[in-house]
Structure formats: structure tokens, C-alpha cells
Design a protein around this motif. Structure first.
Motif, PDB file in Angstrom:
ATOM      1  N   ARG A 143      -4.352   1.232  -5.215  1.00 11.06           N
ATOM      2  CA  ARG A 143      -4.664  -0.047  -4.544  1.00 11.06           C
ATOM      3  C   ARG A 143      -4.650  -1.198  -5.538  1.00 11.06           C
ATOM      4  N   ASP A 144      -5.170  -0.947  -6.724  1.00 10.92           N
ATOM      5  CA  ASP A 144      -5.147  -1.989  -7.760  1.00 10.92           C
ATOM      6  C   ASP A 144      -3.726  -2.440  -8.062  1.00 10.92           C
ATOM      7  N   GLY A 155      -4.663   9.583   2.292  1.00 12.18           N
ATOM      8  CA  GLY A 155      -5.963   9.746   2.964  1.00 12.18           C
ATOM      9  C   GLY A 155      -6.009  10.918   3.919  1.00 12.18           C
ATOM     10  N   GLU A 173      -4.213   4.826   2.228  1.00 14.80           N
ATOM     11  CA  GLU A 173      -4.798   5.847   3.104  1.00 14.80           C
ATOM     12  C   GLU A 173      -3.700   6.620   3.840  1.00 14.80           C
ATOM     13  N   ASP A 188      -2.346  -4.444  -5.172  1.00 10.95           N
ATOM     14  CA  ASP A 188      -3.014  -5.738  -4.917  1.00 10.95           C
ATOM     15  C   ASP A 188      -2.825  -6.757  -6.033  1.00 10.95           C
ATOM     16  N   SER A 204      -2.925  -2.958   1.375  1.00 13.80           N
ATOM     17  CA  SER A 204      -2.911  -1.861   0.402  1.00 13.80           C
ATOM     18  C   SER A 204      -3.822  -0.716   0.829  1.00 13.80           C
ATOM     19  N   TYR A 205      -4.972  -1.055   1.413  1.00 12.61           N
ATOM     20  CA  TYR A 205      -5.917  -0.004   1.803  1.00 12.61           C
ATOM     21  C   TYR A 205      -5.251   0.938   2.807  1.00 12.61           C
ATOM     22  N   GLU A 206      -4.666   0.311   3.827  1.00 12.53           N
ATOM     23  CA  GLU A 206      -4.024   1.081   4.880  1.00 12.53           C
ATOM     24  C   GLU A 206      -2.875   1.920   4.313  1.00 12.53           C
ATOM     25  N   LYS A 215      -6.688   6.881  -5.598  1.00 10.89           N
ATOM     26  CA  LYS A 215      -6.444   5.886  -4.536  1.00 10.89           C
ATOM     27  C   LYS A 215      -6.798   4.485  -5.021  1.00 10.89           C
ATOM     28  N   GLY A 216      -7.888   4.401  -5.758  1.00 10.93           N
ATOM     29  CA  GLY A 216      -8.323   3.100  -6.279  1.00 10.93           C
ATOM     30  C   GLY A 216      -7.294   2.510  -7.232  1.00 10.93           C
TER      31      GLY A 216
END
Ligand code: GDP
Length: 304
Positions: free
Chosen positions: A80-81, A304, A300, A84, A295-297, A76-77
Motif C-alpha cells: 500500500r505504501d 486479502g 486486499e 500510495d 490501494s487498500y482495495e 500488505k502495508g
């Protein structure tokens, strides 16, 4: 988040469930990496972003074993990277018009991508956030386009500047719209443009003429050039995007039709391959079905 999860349902189902079964079998190994690679490609993440993700996982695995839960968190990280990265370059995580200033947002994209709908949704969003808005119907090529934009204008109560008659010069419509925007103190001017991809030269000429009119008549305006991209096209959409990126000086992407598409992974291809931030996502035909991209949303909702 729940709504977005539903919207991304198909991509999520394919990607998440299978990823979980791959990763869930114990510490991540070489076989699992190959399965992950295949799953990412299936979800239309694209070769470049997939390579990047798999290499990052590999590098991590060389340092330490990744048990299932941590593997998903680490993955996930990485996602996101990737999502972003273009935002960091631009230094403004959420795209919003500057209050008290004229902001001109040009929307480009092939016919059927959801450009007009997105303009309607953005107008609605802008009005809700108390911006004074105006729409320029500068897709003068299709007879129906102006009418379609007008319908959204009526629905949102926002004035549409259009030139009656077919084959009027789109730049002339933009000229009129800028004059109107100045007279009314408009903060957000949304410009619909023609989406003829068949002829790149024409497209470029038309868009650069519009840009010249803007530069000359609204030199202080804050300009965004957003490509509306149909996510269900997957990798084909990326090829379209490359043409527009050349023609339109793009600053960002609106990804539409994420609902019902199994190709939500294309978001990662957009940022990795084109280096453009995703600014909004559309997941439905309704006026409320557009949200700023986070990106987080997104990650997830996907994993998620
Ligand atoms: P344009 O030719 O690019 O202006 O595309 P339109 O705005 O006319 O949209 C084409 C079709 O896609 C219409 O039927 C829209 O209702 C539909 N559409 C647009 N955005 C979305 C979306 O996010 N999700 C879904 N399911 N349909 C969408």
C-alpha cells in the motif's frame, strides 16, 4: 471488492496462494525471503519494487520475528505504501474533475491498450456523477479511431467533437473541442489521442502541439494527462510507459485488462518506477468495468 478479486483472479491465485504457502511455514526466514522475491518478480512487480519490498521485510525481520499472519499484514502495508506514494506527492487521493470548471483529460497510450474503451467508460462515469462531458476524437491518424469514439459517444449520449476526413490535425480537433466546451459550459473534456509509439519524435511533437493549443485557449483548465496501460503486457508495458512519460507530461495511469491478466503486480512497478499514481483500473470490456483506484482495495483483492 469481490468483483475486483475476481478480476485479479489470476494474479491473486499465483501470488497469494504461493505466498501463503511460503509465509505459512513459520516465522519468516532468509529462504522464505528469496521465495517471496521470486514470486513478486513472477507477478510482474518489477525489480525496483521487489527490491524495495524485500529490503523492507528484511529490515523488519532484523527487529522482530514475523509469524505468518503478521508477515502477510506487514507485506500488505508495504504494498500500500508503494501504491500510495505518488498520491501523497500529489495530495489528491481520488481523481475527480473539479465541478464548475473546465477539466481536460488527455488520454494517451499505444493502440490496443484500451484507450477508446476507457474514454467511453470515463464518459459514462462522468455523466453518472453529473458532470457535463464532451469527447474530442483527436486520434486522427487511424481512420477507425474516430468512428470507434463516436460509437462510445452514442452509447453514453455524449457529444463527440471530430473532424471528418483523415489526417486532419489533431490539435485542430482539440481547438474545436475547447471552443465547443467553452460554449456549452463543459466540465469534463476527454481527449482521445493517437498512440503511435513507433516514432517518439512524432508522438512528442503531436502531444506538445496539443498542449500548446490547450495552454493558449484554455489556460485555466485543470489538466490531467493519463496513460492507458495494458496490464497484461507486464514489464513491457513499463517500457512503453517510460516513452510516454517523456512525451506526454503524464500525471497518472489507467491500468486496463486486469481481468484475465496474471500480471496485476505491474501496478507496483508503475508507481515505484515511474512515480505515477494509478488513477483508474479497468477490469472488463463493459461500460461499468472501470473503477477509481484505491490501494487498500487493490491490495486486499490481491492478498486479502
Ligand atoms: P485503443 O486502441 O487503445 O483505443 O483500444 P480499445 O479501447 O479499442 O481496446 C482494445 C481492446 O481491448 C478492445 O477489444 C476492448 O474491448 C478491450 N479492452 C479494453 N479495456 C479492457 C479491459 O479492462 N478488460 C478487457 N478484458 N478488455 C478490455
Amino acid at each position: 471488492l469481490k468483483q475486483l478479486r475476481q478480476g485479479l483472479g489470476k494474479t491473486r491465485q499465483n501470488l497469494l496462494n504461493q505466498l501463503k504457502s511460503v509465509v505459512g511455514q513459520g516465522p519468516l526466514g532468509a529462504d522464505a525471503l528469496m521465495d517471496i522475491e521470486a514470486l513478486l518478480l513472477q507477478a510482474d512487480v518489477g525489480v525496483e519494487a521487489t527490491d524495495f519490498i524485500v529490503e523492507a521485510l528484511q529490515a523488519k525481520l532484523r527487529q522482530e520475528a514475523l509469524p505468518p499472519d503478521q508477515a502477510i499484514i506487514y507485506l500488505k502495508g508495504i504494498l500500500r505504501d508503494i501504491l500510495d506514494r505518488p498520491l501523497k506527492a500529489q495530495n489528491n487521493p481520488v481523481l475527480a474533475p473539479h465541478h464548475g470548471q473546465l477539466n481536460i483529460w488527455l488520454l494517451t497510450g499505444v493502440n490496443g491498450a484500451g484507450k477508446t474503451t476507457t474514454i467511453g467508460k470515463l464518459a459514462h462515469l462522468g455523466k453518472k456523477s453529473e458532470y457535463s462531458c464532451l469527447i474530442a476524437a483527436a486520434d486522427t491518424f487511424r481512420a477507425a479511431a474516430v468512428q470507434q469514439v463516436q460509437t462510445w459517444g452514442d452509447r453514453t449520449g455524449i457529444e463527440v467533437i471530430a473532424n471528418p476526413g483523415q489526417n486532419t490535425d489533431p490539435a485542430a480537433v482539440v481547438f474545436d473541442a475547447i471552443a465547443a466546451a467553452k460554449a456549452r459550459g463543459t466540465e469534463l473534456l476527454l481527449v482521445d489521442t493517437a498512440g503511435r509509439l513507433q516514432n517518439k519524435k512524432n508522438l512528442m511533437a503531436e502531444l506538445s502541439k496539443i498542449r500548446r493549443i490547450i495552454d493558449k485557449n484554455a489556460p485555466d483548465a485543470v489538466i490531467e494527462s493519463l496513460l492507458v496501460l495494458d496490464s497484461s503486457l507486464g514489464q513491457n508495458g513499463i517500457r512503453q510507459a517510460e516513452v510516454f512519460a517523456e512525451a506526454a507530461n503524464l500525471t497518472g495511469v489507467v491500468l486496463t485488462k486486469l481481468d484475465g491478466s496474471a500480471k496485476g503486480g505491474v501496478a507496483l512497478a508503475v508507481t515505484q518506477k515511474l512515480g505515477l499514481p494509478i488513477r483508474f483500473i479497468g477490469a472488463g470490456e463493459g461500460i461499468e468495468d472501470l473503477r477509481p483506484f484505491a490501494s487498500y482495495e487493490f491490495v486486499e483483492a490481491l492478498l486479502g
